[in-house]
Design a protein around this motif. Sequence first.
Motif, PDB file in Angstrom:
ATOM      1  N   LEU A 212       1.765  18.688 -23.490  1.00 59.22           N
ATOM      2  CA  LEU A 212       1.049  17.469 -23.842  1.00 59.22           C
ATOM      3  C   LEU A 212       1.855  16.284 -23.331  1.00 59.22           C
ATOM      4  O   LEU A 212       3.071  16.232 -23.500  1.00 59.22           O
ATOM      5  N   ARG A 213       1.198  15.336 -22.695  1.00 59.43           N
ATOM      6  CA  ARG A 213       1.922  14.185 -22.140  1.00 59.43           C
ATOM      7  C   ARG A 213       1.027  12.954 -22.137  1.00 59.43           C
ATOM      8  O   ARG A 213      -0.188  13.024 -22.328  1.00 59.43           O
ATOM      9  N   GLN A 214       1.650  11.801 -21.855  1.00 56.74           N
ATOM     10  CA  GLN A 214       0.917  10.554 -21.698  1.00 56.74           C
ATOM     11  C   GLN A 214       0.302  10.493 -20.301  1.00 56.74           C
ATOM     12  O   GLN A 214       0.792  11.129 -19.368  1.00 56.74           O
ATOM     13  N   PRO A 215      -0.779   9.710 -20.113  1.00 55.07           N
ATOM     14  CA  PRO A 215      -1.414   9.629 -18.787  1.00 55.07           C
ATOM     15  C   PRO A 215      -0.509   8.959 -17.766  1.00 55.07           C
ATOM     16  O   PRO A 215       0.349   8.140 -18.117  1.00 55.07           O
ATOM     17  N   THR A 216      -0.680   9.310 -16.495  1.00 55.28           N
ATOM     18  CA  THR A 216       0.064   8.721 -15.388  1.00 55.28           C
ATOM     19  C   THR A 216      -0.912   8.062 -14.427  1.00 55.28           C
ATOM     20  O   THR A 216      -2.137   8.181 -14.566  1.00 55.28           O
ATOM     21  N   LEU A 217      -0.370   7.394 -13.408  1.00 53.60           N
ATOM     22  CA  LEU A 217      -1.239   6.804 -12.392  1.00 53.60           C
ATOM     23  C   LEU A 217      -2.010   7.866 -11.618  1.00 53.60           C
ATOM     24  O   LEU A 217      -3.084   7.597 -11.088  1.00 53.60           O
ATOM     25  N   ASP A 218      -1.453   9.077 -11.527  1.00 54.52           N
ATOM     26  CA  ASP A 218      -2.198  10.161 -10.889  1.00 54.52           C
ATOM     27  C   ASP A 218      -3.516  10.393 -11.619  1.00 54.52           C
ATOM     28  O   ASP A 218      -4.568  10.575 -10.999  1.00 54.52           O
TER      29      ASP A 218
ATOM     30  N   THR B 262       0.858  -1.171   0.000  1.00 59.80           N
ATOM     31  CA  THR B 262       0.000   0.000   0.000  1.00 59.80           C
ATOM     32  C   THR B 262       0.900   1.228   0.000  1.00 59.80           C
ATOM     33  O   THR B 262       1.934   1.246   0.663  1.00 59.80           O
ATOM     34  N   THR B 263       0.527   2.217  -0.770  1.00 60.41           N
ATOM     35  CA  THR B 263       1.353   3.407  -0.867  1.00 60.41           C
ATOM     36  C   THR B 263       0.521   4.580  -1.344  1.00 60.41           C
ATOM     37  O   THR B 263      -0.491   4.400  -2.029  1.00 60.41           O
ATOM     38  N   GLN B 264       0.934   5.784  -0.958  1.00 52.22           N
ATOM     39  CA  GLN B 264       0.332   6.985  -1.508  1.00 52.22           C
ATOM     40  C   GLN B 264       1.268   7.657  -2.513  1.00 52.22           C
ATOM     41  O   GLN B 264       0.927   8.668  -3.105  1.00 52.22           O
ATOM     42  N   TYR B 265       2.472   7.073  -2.686  1.00 58.20           N
ATOM     43  CA  TYR B 265       3.373   7.538  -3.736  1.00 58.20           C
ATOM     44  C   TYR B 265       2.995   6.791  -5.017  1.00 58.20           C
ATOM     45  O   TYR B 265       3.338   5.620  -5.197  1.00 58.20           O
ATOM     46  N   LEU B 266       2.269   7.438  -5.906  1.00 55.56           N
ATOM     47  CA  LEU B 266       1.791   6.741  -7.090  1.00 55.56           C
ATOM     48  C   LEU B 266       2.933   6.307  -7.995  1.00 55.56           C
ATOM     49  O   LEU B 266       2.857   5.275  -8.651  1.00 55.56           O
ATOM     50  N   GLU B 267       4.020   7.092  -8.029  1.00 60.42           N
ATOM     51  CA  GLU B 267       5.152   6.680  -8.855  1.00 60.42           C
ATOM     52  C   GLU B 267       5.802   5.422  -8.291  1.00 60.42           C
ATOM     53  O   GLU B 267       6.414   4.638  -9.016  1.00 60.42           O
ATOM     54  N   GLU B 268       5.677   5.206  -6.982  1.00 67.67           N
ATOM     55  CA  GLU B 268       6.202   3.997  -6.356  1.00 67.67           C
ATOM     56  C   GLU B 268       5.435   2.773  -6.839  1.00 67.67           C
ATOM     57  O   GLU B 268       6.031   1.740  -7.186  1.00 67.67           O
ATOM     58  N   ALA B 269       4.114   2.879  -6.878  1.00 65.63           N
ATOM     59  CA  ALA B 269       3.298   1.774  -7.381  1.00 65.63           C
ATOM     60  C   ALA B 269       3.598   1.514  -8.853  1.00 65.63           C
ATOM     61  O   ALA B 269       3.676   0.361  -9.296  1.00 65.63           O
ATOM     62  N   ASP B 270       3.781   2.583  -9.613  1.00 65.68           N
ATOM     63  CA  ASP B 270       4.085   2.446 -11.033  1.00 65.68           C
ATOM     64  C   ASP B 270       5.414   1.734 -11.233  1.00 65.68           C
ATOM     65  O   ASP B 270       5.583   0.915 -12.140  1.00 65.68           O
ATOM     66  N   GLU B 271       6.383   2.034 -10.364  1.00 68.22           N
ATOM     67  CA  GLU B 271       7.716   1.446 -10.464  1.00 68.22           C
ATOM     68  C   GLU B 271       7.731  -0.028 -10.065  1.00 68.22           C
ATOM     69  O   GLU B 271       8.407  -0.849 -10.698  1.00 68.22           O
TER      70      GLU B 271
ATOM     71  N   GLY C 171      -5.711  -3.958 -12.470  1.00 66.19           N
ATOM     72  CA  GLY C 171      -4.999  -4.276 -13.693  1.00 66.19           C
ATOM     73  C   GLY C 171      -3.549  -3.873 -13.590  1.00 66.19           C
ATOM     74  O   GLY C 171      -3.096  -3.360 -12.565  1.00 66.19           O
ATOM     75  N   THR C 172      -2.801  -4.093 -14.642  1.00 64.64           N
ATOM     76  CA  THR C 172      -1.407  -3.665 -14.661  1.00 64.64           C
ATOM     77  C   THR C 172      -1.378  -2.137 -14.747  1.00 64.64           C
ATOM     78  O   THR C 172      -2.351  -1.509 -15.203  1.00 64.64           O
ATOM     79  N   PRO C 173      -0.273  -1.505 -14.323  1.00 66.67           N
ATOM     80  CA  PRO C 173      -0.190  -0.051 -14.460  1.00 66.67           C
ATOM     81  C   PRO C 173      -0.434   0.414 -15.890  1.00 66.67           C
ATOM     82  O   PRO C 173      -1.136   1.408 -16.115  1.00 66.67           O
ATOM     83  N   ALA C 174       0.119  -0.315 -16.865  1.00 66.65           N
ATOM     84  CA  ALA C 174      -0.056   0.083 -18.266  1.00 66.65           C
ATOM     85  C   ALA C 174      -1.517   0.002 -18.682  1.00 66.65           C
ATOM     86  O   ALA C 174      -2.031   0.892 -19.378  1.00 66.65           O
ATOM     87  N   ALA C 175      -2.203  -1.068 -18.249  1.00 71.74           N
ATOM     88  CA  ALA C 175      -3.613  -1.230 -18.629  1.00 71.74           C
ATOM     89  C   ALA C 175      -4.477  -0.146 -18.002  1.00 71.74           C
ATOM     90  O   ALA C 175      -5.388   0.388 -18.645  1.00 71.74           O
ATOM     91  N   LEU C 176      -4.211   0.193 -16.747  1.00 73.94           N
ATOM     92  CA  LEU C 176      -4.996   1.231 -16.088  1.00 73.94           C
ATOM     93  C   LEU C 176      -4.779   2.585 -16.751  1.00 73.94           C
ATOM     94  O   LEU C 176      -5.713   3.379 -16.893  1.00 73.94           O
ATOM     95  N   LYS C 177      -3.544   2.855 -17.164  1.00 72.47           N
ATOM     96  CA  LYS C 177      -3.279   4.118 -17.860  1.00 72.47           C
ATOM     97  C   LYS C 177      -4.015   4.165 -19.191  1.00 72.47           C
ATOM     98  O   LYS C 177      -4.541   5.217 -19.593  1.00 72.47           O
ATOM     99  N   THR C 178      -4.078   3.034 -19.880  1.00 75.73           N
ATOM    100  CA  THR C 178      -4.798   2.990 -21.149  1.00 75.73           C
ATOM    101  C   THR C 178      -6.277   3.277 -20.939  1.00 75.73           C
ATOM    102  O   THR C 178      -6.907   4.013 -21.702  1.00 75.73           O
ATOM    103  N   GLU C 179      -6.836   2.683 -19.873  1.00 76.84           N
ATOM    104  CA  GLU C 179      -8.244   2.913 -19.568  1.00 76.84           C
ATOM    105  C   GLU C 179      -8.511   4.372 -19.201  1.00 76.84           C
ATOM    106  O   GLU C 179      -9.629   4.866 -19.373  1.00 76.84           O
ATOM    107  N   ALA C 180      -7.486   5.047 -18.684  1.00 78.71           N
ATOM    108  CA  ALA C 180      -7.662   6.451 -18.295  1.00 78.71           C
ATOM    109  C   ALA C 180      -7.759   7.361 -19.511  1.00 78.71           C
ATOM    110  O   ALA C 180      -8.057   8.548 -19.378  1.00 78.71           O
ATOM    111  N   GLY C 181      -7.523   6.816 -20.689  1.00 74.75           N
ATOM    112  CA  GLY C 181      -7.627   7.624 -21.902  1.00 74.75           C
ATOM    113  C   GLY C 181      -6.266   7.890 -22.498  1.00 74.75           C
ATOM    114  O   GLY C 181      -5.243   7.393 -22.030  1.00 74.75           O
ATOM    115  N   GLY C 182      -6.265   8.692 -23.560  1.00 77.47           N
ATOM    116  CA  GLY C 182      -5.037   8.972 -24.271  1.00 77.47           C
ATOM    117  C   GLY C 182      -4.218  10.066 -23.610  1.00 77.47           C
ATOM    118  O   GLY C 182      -4.101  10.131 -22.389  1.00 77.47           O
ATOM    119  N   ALA C 183      -3.675  10.916 -24.433  1.00 77.05           N
ATOM    120  CA  ALA C 183      -2.786  11.974 -23.942  1.00 77.05           C
ATOM    121  C   ALA C 183      -3.540  12.955 -23.048  1.00 77.05           C
ATOM    122  O   ALA C 183      -4.769  13.032 -23.055  1.00 77.05           O
TER     123      ALA C 183
END
Length: 336
Positions: free
Chosen positions: A292-298, A189-198, A215-227
């Motif tokens: 413009l950037r790709q989605p993150t876990l945030d 469990t963590t509140q550092y989202l980059e930690e979970a991503d790593e 899901g995997t971090p990549a799959a969740l980011k995809t579900e969050a939408g594009g850029a």
Amino acid sequence: MISLQSITKSFGGFQALDGVDLEVEAGTVQGLLGPNGAGKTTTVRVLTTLLEPDGGDAFIAGHSVRTQGHAARRSLGVSGQYAAVDDKLTGLENLTLVGQLYGMRRRAAKTRAHELLEHFRLDGVPKGQRAGSYSGGMRRRLDLAGALVARPPVVILDEPTTGLDPRGRRDTWDAISALAEDGTAVLLTTQYLEEADELADSIAVIDGGRIVAEGTPAALKTEAGGARIDMVFEHGGTVPAARAALSHIGLEVTADDAALRLSATAPHRQESLQAALIALREAQIEVVEASLRQPTLDDVFLQITQKPAGVRSGEDSATDPSTRHAEAATREEVRS
């Protein structure tokens, strides 16, 4: 190795867990994310046998936490939100004691303690220095080492890098990765989202006592939408107006008025960015910076929970209703 099956837990009228299902395989790191009050702490307390669930069951290495608590605890290593070390003992004595409590012979426990002190860069502490004089980061590393003394097949880490400096956090990340490589099942469990991503092979988001995404971090980011479009403004008063202007052209917007920032979806990437800048110019809203950037876990977190992530915002378990109720229940069990 970790299995939660339809777990429910309530405290009075507060439903802390409402049918939680989660599986963690050997050799993987499962991230558990959620806003304060979502049920993370209660989940950890159920898995560590500190709380008995009202319904369902949970298993540690095949052992029920309800009916085989002793066997479950023997298969489990835990590092909680706050370092649990004996201030009157040295680091070596702390770890040796933990090993003996797990049933290891003193010599074997001491040898293992030396290994962990070296791994967590605590072997340079002067001989005889008590843990009570350690810095916060040193105490945190010692506590994490204590969770690994007996090489348990399951390790639960509840915000393990709280209070660590960047080097200490990286050392901890390396240790967690090594655990998974050795076949250990890790719940993080963590509140550092980059930690979970790593670190996490899979992430579960809990909110309102339920798993609302997994899901995997990549799959969740995809579900969050594009850029995504990130924008910074000079004056806080312009952020609500900017949100309204971008929402009017069909973009989904999350904003942080205090930080003078907002983030919006960019379904058509550069075209969306151009449209956003035109809309703001027409509304006479000045933009200091736009990118413009790709989605993150945030973005995933905010989209799923629709609440401020609270990542390192000064919030802690003291504000978590499930934590307060769980701690009260635990104190009552101790008194009984």
